[in-house]
Design a protein around this motif. Structure first.
Motif, PDB file in Angstrom:
ATOM      1  N   PRO A  17      -4.664   6.281  -2.029  1.00 48.53           N
ATOM      2  CA  PRO A  17      -4.792   4.260  -0.418  1.00 48.53           C
ATOM      3  C   PRO A  17      -5.928   4.593   0.355  1.00 48.53           C
ATOM      4  CG  PRO A  17      -2.410   6.132  -0.596  1.00 48.53           C
ATOM      5  CD  PRO A  17      -3.804   7.026  -1.606  1.00 48.53           C
ATOM      6  N   GLY A  18      -6.067   3.666   0.797  1.00 55.76           N
ATOM      7  CA  GLY A  18      -6.985   3.596   1.829  1.00 55.76           C
ATOM      8  C   GLY A  18      -8.235   3.128   1.119  1.00 55.76           C
ATOM      9  N   ALA A  19      -9.400   3.355  -0.113  1.00 57.29           N
ATOM     10  CA  ALA A  19      -9.939   3.598  -0.698  1.00 57.29           C
ATOM     11  C   ALA A  19     -10.060   1.797  -1.174  1.00 57.29           C
ATOM     12  CB  ALA A  19     -10.677   4.124  -2.412  1.00 57.29           C
ATOM     13  N   VAL A  20     -10.959   1.056  -1.310  1.00 63.79           N
ATOM     14  CA  VAL A  20     -11.630  -0.402  -2.128  1.00 63.79           C
ATOM     15  C   VAL A  20     -11.777   0.199  -3.624  1.00 63.79           C
ATOM     16  CG1 VAL A  20     -12.261  -2.069  -1.991  1.00 63.79           C
ATOM     17  CG2 VAL A  20     -12.022  -1.248   0.270  1.00 63.79           C
ATOM     18  N   ALA A  21     -11.620   0.911  -4.629  1.00 59.54           N
ATOM     19  CA  ALA A  21     -11.525   1.272  -5.660  1.00 59.54           C
ATOM     20  C   ALA A  21     -11.923   0.223  -7.137  1.00 59.54           C
ATOM     21  CB  ALA A  21     -11.441   2.403  -6.537  1.00 59.54           C
ATOM     22  N   GLY A  22     -12.752   0.053  -7.693  1.00 53.57           N
ATOM     23  CA  GLY A  22     -12.768  -0.887  -9.307  1.00 53.57           C
ATOM     24  C   GLY A  22     -12.116  -2.577  -8.600  1.00 53.57           C
ATOM     25  N   GLY A  23     -13.245  -2.324  -7.617  1.00 50.37           N
ATOM     26  CA  GLY A  23     -12.700  -3.980  -7.085  1.00 50.37           C
ATOM     27  C   GLY A  23     -11.384  -4.226  -6.606  1.00 50.37           C
ATOM     28  N   VAL A  24     -10.238  -3.610  -6.472  1.00 51.15           N
ATOM     29  CA  VAL A  24      -8.803  -3.195  -6.434  1.00 51.15           C
ATOM     30  C   VAL A  24      -8.904  -3.427  -5.184  1.00 51.15           C
ATOM     31  CG1 VAL A  24      -6.590  -3.141  -7.328  1.00 51.15           C
ATOM     32  CG2 VAL A  24      -8.361  -3.645  -8.548  1.00 51.15           C
ATOM     33  N   LEU A  25      -7.823  -4.337  -4.062  1.00 49.28           N
ATOM     34  CA  LEU A  25      -7.763  -3.765  -2.748  1.00 49.28           C
ATOM     35  C   LEU A  25      -6.027  -2.640  -3.137  1.00 49.28           C
ATOM     36  CD1 LEU A  25      -7.838  -7.154  -0.694  1.00 49.28           C
ATOM     37  CD2 LEU A  25      -8.603  -4.996  -0.084  1.00 49.28           C
ATOM     38  N   PRO A  26      -6.211  -1.787  -1.697  1.00 45.12           N
ATOM     39  CA  PRO A  26      -4.793  -0.994  -2.116  1.00 45.12           C
ATOM     40  C   PRO A  26      -3.417  -1.764  -2.032  1.00 45.12           C
ATOM     41  CG  PRO A  26      -5.822  -0.010  -0.392  1.00 45.12           C
ATOM     42  CD  PRO A  26      -6.923  -1.695  -1.293  1.00 45.12           C
ATOM     43  N   LYS A  27      -2.086  -1.787  -2.981  1.00 45.00           N
ATOM     44  CA  LYS A  27      -1.300  -2.112  -2.845  1.00 45.00           C
ATOM     45  C   LYS A  27      -0.470  -2.115  -1.631  1.00 45.00           C
ATOM     46  CE  LYS A  27       2.615  -2.847  -5.865  1.00 45.00           C
ATOM     47  NZ  LYS A  27       3.757  -2.036  -6.754  1.00 45.00           N
ATOM     48  N   GLY A  28      -0.041  -2.889  -1.162  1.00 42.15           N
ATOM     49  CA  GLY A  28       0.439  -3.179   0.144  1.00 42.15           C
ATOM     50  C   GLY A  28      -0.265  -3.318   1.177  1.00 42.15           C
ATOM     51  N   PHE A  29      -1.903  -3.260   1.086  1.00 49.08           N
ATOM     52  CA  PHE A  29      -2.058  -3.619   2.277  1.00 49.08           C
ATOM     53  C   PHE A  29      -2.099  -4.940   3.315  1.00 49.08           C
ATOM     54  CE2 PHE A  29      -6.615  -3.796   4.255  1.00 49.08           C
ATOM     55  CZ  PHE A  29      -6.943  -2.727   5.040  1.00 49.08           C
ATOM     56  N   LEU A  30      -1.988  -5.707   2.637  1.00 50.13           N
ATOM     57  CA  LEU A  30      -2.413  -6.857   3.422  1.00 50.13           C
ATOM     58  C   LEU A  30      -0.456  -6.843   4.036  1.00 50.13           C
ATOM     59  CD1 LEU A  30      -4.547  -8.085   1.967  1.00 50.13           C
ATOM     60  CD2 LEU A  30      -3.476 -10.407   1.615  1.00 50.13           C
ATOM     61  N   LEU A  31      -0.376  -7.571   5.289  1.00 52.90           N
ATOM     62  CA  LEU A  31       0.645  -7.777   5.991  1.00 52.90           C
ATOM     63  C   LEU A  31       1.457  -8.437   5.773  1.00 52.90           C
ATOM     64  CD1 LEU A  31      -0.941  -8.968   9.466  1.00 52.90           C
ATOM     65  CD2 LEU A  31      -0.997  -6.380   8.337  1.00 52.90           C
ATOM     66  N   TYR A  32       1.623  -9.522   4.277  1.00 53.65           N
ATOM     67  CA  TYR A  32       2.689  -9.967   4.562  1.00 53.65           C
ATOM     68  C   TYR A  32       3.216  -9.886   3.123  1.00 53.65           C
ATOM     69  CZ  TYR A  32       2.584 -13.197   8.691  1.00 53.65           C
ATOM     70  OH  TYR A  32       2.589 -12.801  10.124  1.00 53.65           O
ATOM     71  N   GLU A  33       2.616  -8.764   2.512  1.00 49.87           N
ATOM     72  CA  GLU A  33       3.065  -8.332   1.508  1.00 49.87           C
ATOM     73  C   GLU A  33       4.496  -7.995   0.513  1.00 49.87           C
ATOM     74  OE1 GLU A  33       0.268  -6.188  -2.097  1.00 49.87           O
ATOM     75  OE2 GLU A  33      -1.094  -6.180   0.201  1.00 49.87           O
ATOM     76  N   ALA A  34       5.055  -6.868   1.811  1.00 47.20           N
ATOM     77  CA  ALA A  34       6.278  -6.574   1.579  1.00 47.20           C
ATOM     78  C   ALA A  34       6.764  -7.549   1.211  1.00 47.20           C
ATOM     79  CB  ALA A  34       6.449  -5.622   2.651  1.00 47.20           C
ATOM     80  N   GLU A  35       6.619  -8.991   2.362  1.00 51.28           N
ATOM     81  CA  GLU A  35       8.043  -9.695   2.641  1.00 51.28           C
ATOM     82  C   GLU A  35       8.089 -10.438   0.944  1.00 51.28           C
ATOM     83  OE1 GLU A  35       8.806 -13.000   5.440  1.00 51.28           O
ATOM     84  OE2 GLU A  35       6.893 -11.394   6.078  1.00 51.28           O
ATOM     85  N   ALA A  36       6.314 -11.205   0.346  1.00 50.76           N
ATOM     86  CA  ALA A  36       6.509 -11.743  -0.387  1.00 50.76           C
ATOM     87  C   ALA A  36       6.902 -11.102  -2.090  1.00 50.76           C
ATOM     88  CB  ALA A  36       4.897 -11.955  -1.042  1.00 50.76           C
ATOM     89  N   ALA A  37       7.206  -9.672  -1.751  1.00 47.68           N
ATOM     90  CA  ALA A  37       7.559  -9.232  -3.299  1.00 47.68           C
ATOM     91  C   ALA A  37       9.263  -9.005  -2.564  1.00 47.68           C
ATOM     92  CB  ALA A  37       7.254  -7.493  -2.700  1.00 47.68           C
ATOM     93  N   GLY A  38       9.870  -9.491  -1.291  1.00 47.99           N
ATOM     94  CA  GLY A  38      11.510  -9.311  -1.311  1.00 47.99           C
ATOM     95  C   GLY A  38      12.220 -10.674  -2.284  1.00 47.99           C
ATOM     96  N   PRO A  39      13.057 -10.878  -2.018  1.00 52.24           N
ATOM     97  CA  PRO A  39      13.896 -11.872  -2.268  1.00 52.24           C
ATOM     98  C   PRO A  39      13.458 -12.707  -1.750  1.00 52.24           C
ATOM     99  CG  PRO A  39      15.278 -10.266  -1.338  1.00 52.24           C
ATOM    100  CD  PRO A  39      13.586  -9.731  -1.526  1.00 52.24           C
ATOM    101  N   SER A  40      13.537 -14.155  -2.071  1.00 50.94           N
ATOM    102  CA  SER A  40      13.470 -15.088  -1.882  1.00 50.94           C
ATOM    103  C   SER A  40      14.001 -16.057  -1.637  1.00 50.94           C
ATOM    104  CB  SER A  40      11.188 -16.250  -2.553  1.00 50.94           C
ATOM    105  OG  SER A  40      10.409 -15.161  -3.118  1.00 50.94           O
ATOM    106  N   LYS A  41      14.404 -17.065  -0.897  1.00 51.07           N
ATOM    107  CA  LYS A  41      14.980 -17.372  -0.607  1.00 51.07           C
ATOM    108  C   LYS A  41      14.956 -19.046  -1.825  1.00 51.07           C
ATOM    109  CE  LYS A  41      16.090 -16.564   4.168  1.00 51.07           C
ATOM    110  NZ  LYS A  41      15.392 -15.498   4.277  1.00 51.07           N
ATOM    111  N   PRO A  42      16.037 -19.857  -1.978  1.00 47.07           N
ATOM    112  CA  PRO A  42      15.721 -20.782  -3.027  1.00 47.07           C
ATOM    113  C   PRO A  42      14.993 -22.197  -2.780  1.00 47.07           C
ATOM    114  CG  PRO A  42      18.008 -20.470  -3.100  1.00 47.07           C
ATOM    115  CD  PRO A  42      17.068 -19.608  -1.911  1.00 47.07           C
ATOM    116  N   TRP A  43      14.502 -22.062  -1.109  1.00 48.94           N
ATOM    117  CA  TRP A  43      13.639 -23.250  -0.236  1.00 48.94           C
ATOM    118  C   TRP A  43      11.626 -22.996  -0.699  1.00 48.94           C
ATOM    119  CZ3 TRP A  43      17.928 -21.549   1.798  1.00 48.94           C
ATOM    120  CH2 TRP A  43      18.020 -20.744   2.872  1.00 48.94           C
TER     121      TRP A  43
END
Length: 214
Positions: A32-58
């Motif tokens: 965590p905390g490293a930008v390695a191999g051209g990849v950002l740490p998983k979960g780093f963006l503010l809305y990643e957790a919400e994007a990964a959660g269940p989505s509403k139909p709309w």
């Protein structure tokens, strides 16, 4: 039709930003905390957790780690020049014709990040207004904003919608937050308050990544 016009249509904006890649494309890193191999740490963006959660139909969420993704504010409709980029992640949330986006792009050095901001300013100057009828017409207004090392707040004025953008550079990284909503040509701070808050939060987080703010 220029890329700016496609921003008016929420689904089209999603495809343009993420390249149609669904959640799950985001990579992981060993430390965590490293930008390695051209990849950002998983979960780093503010809305990643919400994007990964269940989505509403709309609603729909799209996440992409594609380094060549377009910056969401793209007045000239140009494809990006991935040269100088080390990593990128973009998230788009669409609800009918409304959308919000979050993007973080890490460059190989500060010089490349500065050039990216300079290029954005040049594009705003060059393509600020497209005088057409109906859907063919659009315009942009922008102002410098006190966030990070350099930042802009931008208003996009289209035939059927308005889009607010905040772009901030911190060290060798750019972060962008945008969304449809009320904005006037005066670019009142109150119209950008949620986006500015997110941009400030991310500007602080970026320095936790190794070598981004060194």
């Amino acid at each position: 039709m220029r890329r700016a016009l496609m921003l008016v249509a929420g689904v089209a904006a999603v495809i343009g930003l993420t390249g149609g890649e669904a959640m799950g494309a985001a990579g992981t890193v060993a430390r965590p905390g490293a930008v390695a191999g051209g990849v950002l740490p998983k979960g780093f963006l503010l809305y990643e957790a919400e994007a990964a959660g269940p989505s509403k139909p709309w609603e729909t969420w799209h996440v992409s780690d594609r380094v060549g993704q377009r910056l969401d504010v793209n007045p000239c409709g140009d494809d990006p020049a991935p040269k100088g980029r080390a990593a990128a992640r973009g998230i788009t949330h669409t609800v009918e014709n409304d959308y919000t986006t979050e993007q973080v792009i890490i460059y190989r050095d500060r010089s490349a990040a500065r050039k990216a901001m300079s290029s954005l300013r040049a594009d705003l100057e060059r393509c600020a207004t497209h005088k057409g009828t109906g859907h063919d017409g659009y315009s942009y207004k922008w102002k410098k904003t006190a966030i990070g090392d350099d930042a802009l707040r931008v208003g996009g004025f289209f035939f059927e919608s308005r889009v607010r953008y905040v772009v901030v550079r911190k060290g060798r990284a750019l972060a962008l937050y945008s969304g449809t909503g009320m904005v006037t040509s005066r670019l009142l701070p109150s119209h950008f308050r949620p986006l500015v808050k997110d941009a400030r939060t991310m500007a602080g987080k970026l320095c936790r990544l190794r070598h981004v703010c060194d």
